[in-house]
Design a protein around this motif. Structure first.
Motif, PDB file in Angstrom:
ATOM      1  N   LYS A   6       0.834  -1.200   0.000  1.00 48.81           N
ATOM      2  CA  LYS A   6       0.000   0.000   0.000  1.00 48.81           C
ATOM      3  C   LYS A   6       0.869   1.251   0.000  1.00 48.81           C
ATOM      4  O   LYS A   6       2.011   1.234   0.476  1.00 48.81           O
ATOM      5  N   ILE A  10      -3.649   3.243   0.127  1.00 52.24           N
ATOM      6  CA  ILE A  10      -4.210   2.755  -1.140  1.00 52.24           C
ATOM      7  C   ILE A  10      -3.454   1.485  -1.553  1.00 52.24           C
ATOM      8  O   ILE A  10      -2.220   1.481  -1.640  1.00 52.24           O
ATOM      9  N   VAL A  11      -4.210   0.405  -1.821  1.00 50.88           N
ATOM     10  CA  VAL A  11      -3.587  -0.854  -2.214  1.00 50.88           C
ATOM     11  C   VAL A  11      -3.077  -0.740  -3.643  1.00 50.88           C
ATOM     12  O   VAL A  11      -3.849  -0.501  -4.577  1.00 50.88           O
ATOM     13  N   SER A  14      -1.531  -6.674  -4.574  1.00 47.14           N
ATOM     14  CA  SER A  14      -1.851  -7.699  -3.589  1.00 47.14           C
ATOM     15  C   SER A  14      -1.733  -9.069  -4.239  1.00 47.14           C
ATOM     16  O   SER A  14      -1.930  -9.222  -5.455  1.00 47.14           O
ATOM     17  N   HIS A  25      -2.864  -2.103  -9.074  1.00 50.60           N
ATOM     18  CA  HIS A  25      -3.512  -0.816  -9.297  1.00 50.60           C
ATOM     19  C   HIS A  25      -3.146  -0.315 -10.687  1.00 50.60           C
ATOM     20  O   HIS A  25      -2.061  -0.610 -11.216  1.00 50.60           O
ATOM     21  N   TYR A  58       5.533   3.674   1.822  1.00 53.51           N
ATOM     22  CA  TYR A  58       4.905   2.431   1.401  1.00 53.51           C
ATOM     23  C   TYR A  58       4.862   1.477   2.601  1.00 53.51           C
ATOM     24  O   TYR A  58       5.709   1.542   3.496  1.00 53.51           O
TER      25      TYR A  58
END
Length: 264
Positions: A6, A10-11, A14, A25, A58
């Motif tokens: 993240k 905000i991811v 994953s 993203h 991060y």
């Protein structure tokens, strides 16, 4: 195992190990695990293109069964000079001294050693090649503004130095015919300096920003000191050879004159 990277909540990426599902993203389409095989060993590093990696904070969250952990990383882009300017100047000066000492050895051979040997040409050519590489190294290494160019320049400083050990061996062979114990000691000292500089180069390349140029400087300093000792050794060896040859000429001249008198 579940891994989530993240940035400010905000991811960005994953990985769901149970379903083998990956999410990225839209701002980081190149994001991926450094090694999915090493994930079970605790390596959950993220790799992505530098153009997509923005500076910031991060976090990496890892969940395995009922255990979870989080690691935070502060990403900052390094711009400008990779290496300290004064240390870069010292390395350039040491490289210059090494080149000068080698050309001086060749000059001593040309002026003091009368024996003609074809290896003289090979040594001169090898020294010329190293000189050209040294100039390229200084141009690339000492300028600022591009980290990659600085690292390439440092590589040109250290890696071609292996040529010097071959040149030193042939210089000793030219003058001494057979390398003496002192010659091998000097070559060993030079090899030790090269290994130290090579280790320093490897450490500098892996470190960012680099703070290990002192190791490279130490290695080059040992090599420069060895070259100075080799220059003195060549000077004294050539002088002894010349002094040893001089009495022979002095003896031959009277003999020739006497022979001429007898013929008359």
């Amino acid at each position: 195992m579940f891994v989530a990277w993240k940035k400010q909540g905000i991811v960005l990426f994953s990985f769901d190990g149970a379903q083998q599902r990956v999410y990225r993203h839209e701002t980081v389409p190149s994001a991926n695990l450094l090694s999915q095989q090493d994930l079970s060993k605790g390596t959950a590093s993220l790799k992505l293109k530098s153009s997509e990696a923005e500076d910031g904070n991060y976090s990496c969250e890892v969940t395995e069964l009922n255990r979870e952990g989080e690691t935070k990383v502060d990403l900052r882009t390094v711009t400008g000079r990779q290496f300290d300017f004064m240390e870069s100047v010292v390395i350039s000066v040491l490289l210059f001294l090494i080149v000068v000492f080698y050309w001086a050895q060749i000059g001593v051979i040309a002026l003091k050693c009368e024996t003609v040997h074809k290896n003289k040409t090979y040594v001169a050519v090898g020294c010329a090649i190293f000189t050209v590489l040294a100039v390229i190294a200084v141009v690339l290494f000492i300028q600022g503004g591009n980290i990659t160019i600085n690292k390439v320049g440092l590589g040109f400083v250290v890696l071609p130095a292996v040529i010097l050990m071959v040149l030193q061996y042939y210089i000793f062979k030219i003058v001494l015919v057979d390398v003496t114990r002192k010659g091998y000691i000097l070559i060993g000292l030079q090899s030790f300096g090269f290994v130290v500089a090579l280790v320093g180069f490897a450490l500098c390349i892996s470190a960012c920003p680099s703070e290990l140029l002192s190791v490279v400087i130490a290695g080059l300093a040992v090599m420069a000191f060895e070259d100075l000792l080799a220059l003195l050794y060549m000077y004294t060896s050539c002088s002894r050879m010349k002094d040893h040859q001089t009495p022979r000429k002095a003896v031959e001249e009277p003999l020739n004159d006497a022979k001429g008198v007898m013929l008359e």
